[in-house]
Design a protein around this motif. Sequence first.
Motif, PDB file in Angstrom:
ATOM      1  N   ASP A 415       0.572  -1.382  -0.243  1.00  0.00           N
ATOM      2  CA  ASP A 415      -0.287  -0.333   0.163  1.00  0.00           C
ATOM      3  C   ASP A 415       0.929   1.343  -0.307  1.00  0.00           C
ATOM      4  OD1 ASP A 415      -2.730  -1.876  -0.269  1.00  0.00           O
ATOM      5  OD2 ASP A 415      -2.653  -1.743   2.091  1.00  0.00           O
ATOM      6  N   SER A 416       2.020   1.303   0.977  1.00  0.00           N
ATOM      7  CA  SER A 416       2.461   2.432   0.687  1.00  0.00           C
ATOM      8  C   SER A 416       3.854   2.598  -0.400  1.00  0.00           C
ATOM      9  CB  SER A 416       3.705   2.068   2.550  1.00  0.00           C
ATOM     10  OG  SER A 416       3.992   1.157   2.508  1.00  0.00           O
ATOM     11  N   PHE A 417       4.396   1.108  -0.663  1.00  0.00           N
ATOM     12  CA  PHE A 417       5.248   1.165  -1.643  1.00  0.00           C
ATOM     13  C   PHE A 417       4.644   0.503  -2.943  1.00  0.00           C
ATOM     14  CE2 PHE A 417       9.705   0.104  -3.913  1.00  0.00           C
ATOM     15  CZ  PHE A 417       9.861   2.041  -3.927  1.00  0.00           C
ATOM     16  N   PRO A 418       3.919   0.202  -4.038  1.00  0.00           N
ATOM     17  CA  PRO A 418       3.110  -0.175  -4.861  1.00  0.00           C
ATOM     18  C   PRO A 418       4.136  -0.629  -6.282  1.00  0.00           C
ATOM     19  CG  PRO A 418       2.276   1.993  -5.194  1.00  0.00           C
ATOM     20  CD  PRO A 418       3.754   1.895  -4.119  1.00  0.00           C
ATOM     21  N   LYS A 546      15.732   7.679 -11.663  1.00  0.00           N
ATOM     22  CA  LYS A 546      14.552   8.843 -12.848  1.00  0.00           C
ATOM     23  C   LYS A 546      14.511   7.009 -13.609  1.00  0.00           C
ATOM     24  CE  LYS A 546      19.439  10.455 -15.136  1.00  0.00           C
ATOM     25  NZ  LYS A 546      20.110  10.976 -15.551  1.00  0.00           N
ATOM     26  N   TYR A 547      15.266   6.710 -13.917  1.00  0.00           N
ATOM     27  CA  TYR A 547      14.439   5.195 -14.669  1.00  0.00           C
ATOM     28  C   TYR A 547      14.131   4.634 -14.247  1.00  0.00           C
ATOM     29  CZ  TYR A 547      19.239   6.902 -16.755  1.00  0.00           C
ATOM     30  OH  TYR A 547      20.559   8.039 -16.903  1.00  0.00           O
ATOM     31  N   ALA A 548      13.333   4.739 -13.068  1.00  0.00           N
ATOM     32  CA  ALA A 548      12.540   3.563 -12.581  1.00  0.00           C
ATOM     33  C   ALA A 548      10.995   4.310 -13.061  1.00  0.00           C
ATOM     34  CB  ALA A 548      12.876   3.694 -11.316  1.00  0.00           C
ATOM     35  N   PRO A 549       9.364   3.654 -12.792  1.00  0.00           N
ATOM     36  CA  PRO A 549       8.795   4.069 -13.340  1.00  0.00           C
ATOM     37  C   PRO A 549       8.325   4.695 -11.384  1.00  0.00           C
ATOM     38  CG  PRO A 549       8.496   1.563 -13.422  1.00  0.00           C
ATOM     39  CD  PRO A 549      10.179   1.964 -12.717  1.00  0.00           C
ATOM     40  N   LYS A 550       7.624   5.235 -12.060  1.00  0.00           N
ATOM     41  CA  LYS A 550       6.616   6.231 -11.192  1.00  0.00           C
ATOM     42  C   LYS A 550       5.682   5.366 -10.764  1.00  0.00           C
ATOM     43  CE  LYS A 550      10.344   9.082 -10.550  1.00  0.00           C
ATOM     44  NZ  LYS A 550      11.230   8.131 -12.025  1.00  0.00           N
ATOM     45  N   ILE A 551       5.079   4.819 -10.042  1.00  0.00           N
ATOM     46  CA  ILE A 551       3.745   4.902  -9.351  1.00  0.00           C
ATOM     47  C   ILE A 551       2.587   5.241  -8.190  1.00  0.00           C
ATOM     48  CG2 ILE A 551       2.800   2.509  -8.633  1.00  0.00           C
ATOM     49  CD1 ILE A 551       4.514   0.744 -10.190  1.00  0.00           C
ATOM     50  N   THR A 552       2.077   6.211  -8.868  1.00  0.00           N
ATOM     51  CA  THR A 552       1.080   5.723  -7.900  1.00  0.00           C
ATOM     52  C   THR A 552      -0.301   5.115  -8.010  1.00  0.00           C
ATOM     53  OG1 THR A 552       1.932   8.734  -9.007  1.00  0.00           O
ATOM     54  CG2 THR A 552      -0.633   8.411  -7.877  1.00  0.00           C
ATOM     55  N   GLU A 586      -7.867  -2.400 -10.239  1.00  0.00           N
ATOM     56  CA  GLU A 586      -7.485  -3.653  -9.265  1.00  0.00           C
ATOM     57  C   GLU A 586      -9.333  -3.943  -9.159  1.00  0.00           C
ATOM     58  OE1 GLU A 586      -5.091  -4.419  -6.207  1.00  0.00           O
ATOM     59  OE2 GLU A 586      -3.430  -4.492  -7.172  1.00  0.00           O
ATOM     60  N   ASP A 587      -9.568  -4.974  -9.020  1.00  0.00           N
ATOM     61  CA  ASP A 587     -11.263  -5.547  -8.030  1.00  0.00           C
ATOM     62  C   ASP A 587     -11.828  -4.525  -7.287  1.00  0.00           C
ATOM     63  OD1 ASP A 587     -11.029  -7.053 -10.792  1.00  0.00           O
ATOM     64  OD2 ASP A 587     -11.431  -9.017  -9.578  1.00  0.00           O
ATOM     65  N   ASP A 588     -11.343  -4.076  -6.703  1.00  0.00           N
ATOM     66  CA  ASP A 588     -11.204  -3.231  -4.993  1.00  0.00           C
ATOM     67  C   ASP A 588     -11.237  -1.997  -5.650  1.00  0.00           C
ATOM     68  OD1 ASP A 588      -8.493  -2.763  -5.135  1.00  0.00           O
ATOM     69  OD2 ASP A 588      -8.570  -3.624  -3.225  1.00  0.00           O
ATOM     70  N   GLY A 589     -11.083  -1.573  -6.424  1.00  0.00           N
ATOM     71  CA  GLY A 589     -11.525  -0.363  -7.021  1.00  0.00           C
ATOM     72  C   GLY A 589      -9.762   0.597  -7.111  1.00  0.00           C
ATOM     73  N   THR A 590      -8.190  -0.058  -6.686  1.00  0.00           N
ATOM     74  CA  THR A 590      -7.472   0.433  -7.053  1.00  0.00           C
ATOM     75  C   THR A 590      -6.500   0.623  -7.990  1.00  0.00           C
ATOM     76  OG1 THR A 590      -6.704  -0.553  -4.291  1.00  0.00           O
ATOM     77  CG2 THR A 590      -5.138   0.230  -5.428  1.00  0.00           C
ATOM     78  N   VAL A 591      -6.244   1.233  -8.212  1.00  0.00           N
ATOM     79  CA  VAL A 591      -5.608   2.337  -9.361  1.00  0.00           C
ATOM     80  C   VAL A 591      -4.462   2.490  -9.715  1.00  0.00           C
ATOM     81  CG1 VAL A 591      -6.146   3.467 -11.341  1.00  0.00           C
ATOM     82  CG2 VAL A 591      -7.687   3.204 -10.133  1.00  0.00           C
ATOM     83  N   LYS A 592      -3.591   1.914  -9.932  1.00  0.00           N
ATOM     84  CA  LYS A 592      -1.972   1.996  -9.950  1.00  0.00           C
ATOM     85  C   LYS A 592      -1.504   2.731 -11.527  1.00  0.00           C
ATOM     86  CE  LYS A 592      -1.412  -2.085  -6.809  1.00  0.00           C
ATOM     87  NZ  LYS A 592       0.297  -2.997  -6.910  1.00  0.00           N
ATOM     88  N   ILE A 593      -0.603   4.176 -11.290  1.00  0.00           N
ATOM     89  CA  ILE A 593      -0.661   4.344 -12.775  1.00  0.00           C
ATOM     90  C   ILE A 593       0.990   4.536 -11.799  1.00  0.00           C
ATOM     91  CG2 ILE A 593      -0.324   7.150 -13.811  1.00  0.00           C
ATOM     92  CD1 ILE A 593      -2.976   6.338 -11.420  1.00  0.00           C
ATOM     93  N   ALA A 594       1.553   3.845 -13.610  1.00  0.00           N
ATOM     94  CA  ALA A 594       3.407   4.045 -13.709  1.00  0.00           C
ATOM     95  C   ALA A 594       3.999   4.674 -14.815  1.00  0.00           C
ATOM     96  CB  ALA A 594       3.104   2.330 -13.314  1.00  0.00           C
TER      97      ALA A 594
END
Length: 693
Positions: A415-418, A546-552, A586-594
């Motif tokens: 949850d804190s580091f997806p 800076k080369y890693a995807p930024k995930i929110t 995800e099915d529970d409404g969690t949206v991850k933007i990378a």
Amino acid sequence: MQKVSLELSGHEYALETGLVAKQASSVIVRCGETVVLVTAVASKNSDPDKPFFPLFVEYREKKYAAGMIPGGYFKREARPSEKEVLNCRLVDRPIRPLFPEGYMAETQVVATVLSFDQENDADVLAITGASAALNLSDIPFNDVLAGVRVCRVDGTLKVNPTIEEALDSDLNLIVAGTETATLMIEGDAGELSEDEMIEAIQFAHENIRQLITLQKELIEKCGGTPTKREFIVPEMPEGMLERVQADYGQAINEAGRVLGKGERQSALDDVRQRMLTELAEVYEDQEKWLKTAFGKIEKELMRKMILEESIRSDGRSLDQVRAISIENSFLPRTHGSTLFTRGETQALVAVTLGTSRDEQRIDNLEGEYFKRFMLHYNFPGFSVGEVGRFFTGRREIGHGNLAERSLHGLLPEEDSFPYTLRVVSDIMESNGSSSMATVCGGSLALMDAGVPIKSHVAGVAMGLITDGERFRILTDIQGLEDHLGDMDFKVAGTRKGITAFQLDTKIEGLPEQVMRDALAQARDARMHILGLMEEALPAARTNVSKYAPKITSIKIPVAKIRDIIGKGGVTIRKIQEETGATIEVEDDGTVKIAAVNGESGDAAIEWISYLTAEPEIDKIYDGKVKTITKFGAFVEILPGQDGLLHISEIDHKRIDRVEDVFQVGDAVQVKVVDIDNQGKIRLSRKVLLEQGE
């Protein structure tokens, strides 16, 4: 058929023989409704020319055991999974030292899971089953052993807990031993203290004795221990050892004290070659025995130097850690990396951050699940100056799993580091303890990648030299001390406590006091190494590469998921194409933007927020007229959400016809003035206009 049983942790624990696989020595172990068949067979002839004992151990899980059909095209069990490889090592390691010296017949032990009740794990059953099958056979075997798992359930130690109980425990310990001594330890813990570990081992041993008594009862029911087959132990030519000792003992001793692995080996090779040349005529066609004599003397001199002088071959004191150097951010384009060097052992560890699409899918008897943290260990031949094939063997899987367990408990929650995390340790050179170098390098590489792990983790390998009366514990063993010594005890942990451990012995058991002393000495070494690691990198970097995807990660109402996906996925594809971000819902409404850059991620988040927003009272919206009626206009203020702009709310002056002001498709700025209990939205335009406008 003969059967014996007892109650263990609320389940019947039973051993059976005489019904299945009767052409081998076989035992069925039952715990609950989990059933494991263990068989032991051996070839008739013992081949003294083999360079090592040819013991082959297999652990296989049948999918039908859990009512499953294998996946894939062929729909049959394929090569062993990583879990099966790790479990076969659990069986191999405690039984191997109990075969008599000189016995060289090809021997195979196979553990097959025939039934799995999703509650009782089969791995420790296989250890006890292997002991029973070997003791009921004519295969030479020196003792009876058993294996148990110990976890701490609700603060209380429990033997062979259920799988669910083990998942909730801060301790997962597998112990194998005889009545009097420990042969193997494997496990991980949540920063366990040394005293707590000793207590858990003692508790395990109490239950091991019960299972050994059960085996002896079965053996007695079957007529007692069978007569073991005889085998010939070839003997060295008379006087050869004494001749080599007299002529070359001093040279071997001096060569064995040369500092540096390569230099020492070169010096020993020179003495060995000189011996072979000078004694070729005296001992014609006896080169194998001459090399054996040389090896015996080398081993004896190394052990004597430690036991009597407390000096090691590389000049260190018994409790001294080799020199350590650390280089963080060693690789410029990886997401995190560390080059960790301890003596002549060096691990290059790299970390890659990915999205949930990079998770590993695991399909075994417990069911399907996904793994977000992976640690892979590679040991190429060049690391020891040899030519070798590149492949992933049991050793690589075992060492990687040990390092993975050492670090896993310190990782941040998803949850804190997806992120999905992959750590790769490539051993650049090796002279012992490469798995523990992987732990140290892995901990630092994760911090270098900006992973907020809870603490530094360090590992050290402890060794032992004993003549049965004197015991010398060695800190941070090198390859020679592992090869010629009596114990390999790996301990990893933080300043608070132990996170993982692995013990193997070459002697028939380990006294408790030696275990206590080894743990205490390992703790001192761990604190020293942690100090150097903390100095090199005090804490995790505040930002990922800076080369890693930024995930929110954001949360949306489940009912809004379809608004993001769109019909046939058209909406989510459009968002990804236009913003360049990767979106996972995800099915529970969690949206991850990378996204690789912040602008791309921000654009995707703004778009998703717009699509899933809920109307708010007193908030102003830029809307579009969708339909017009006699009493007003319906204005879309959010995707799929219309509000009524009553004709009286269009302007301060009287409006006779809506069409005099608006047409369908016109843009209009409105304010939400009310939302009733049924969700109907009332809008106003005139509140945004000045009175005389």
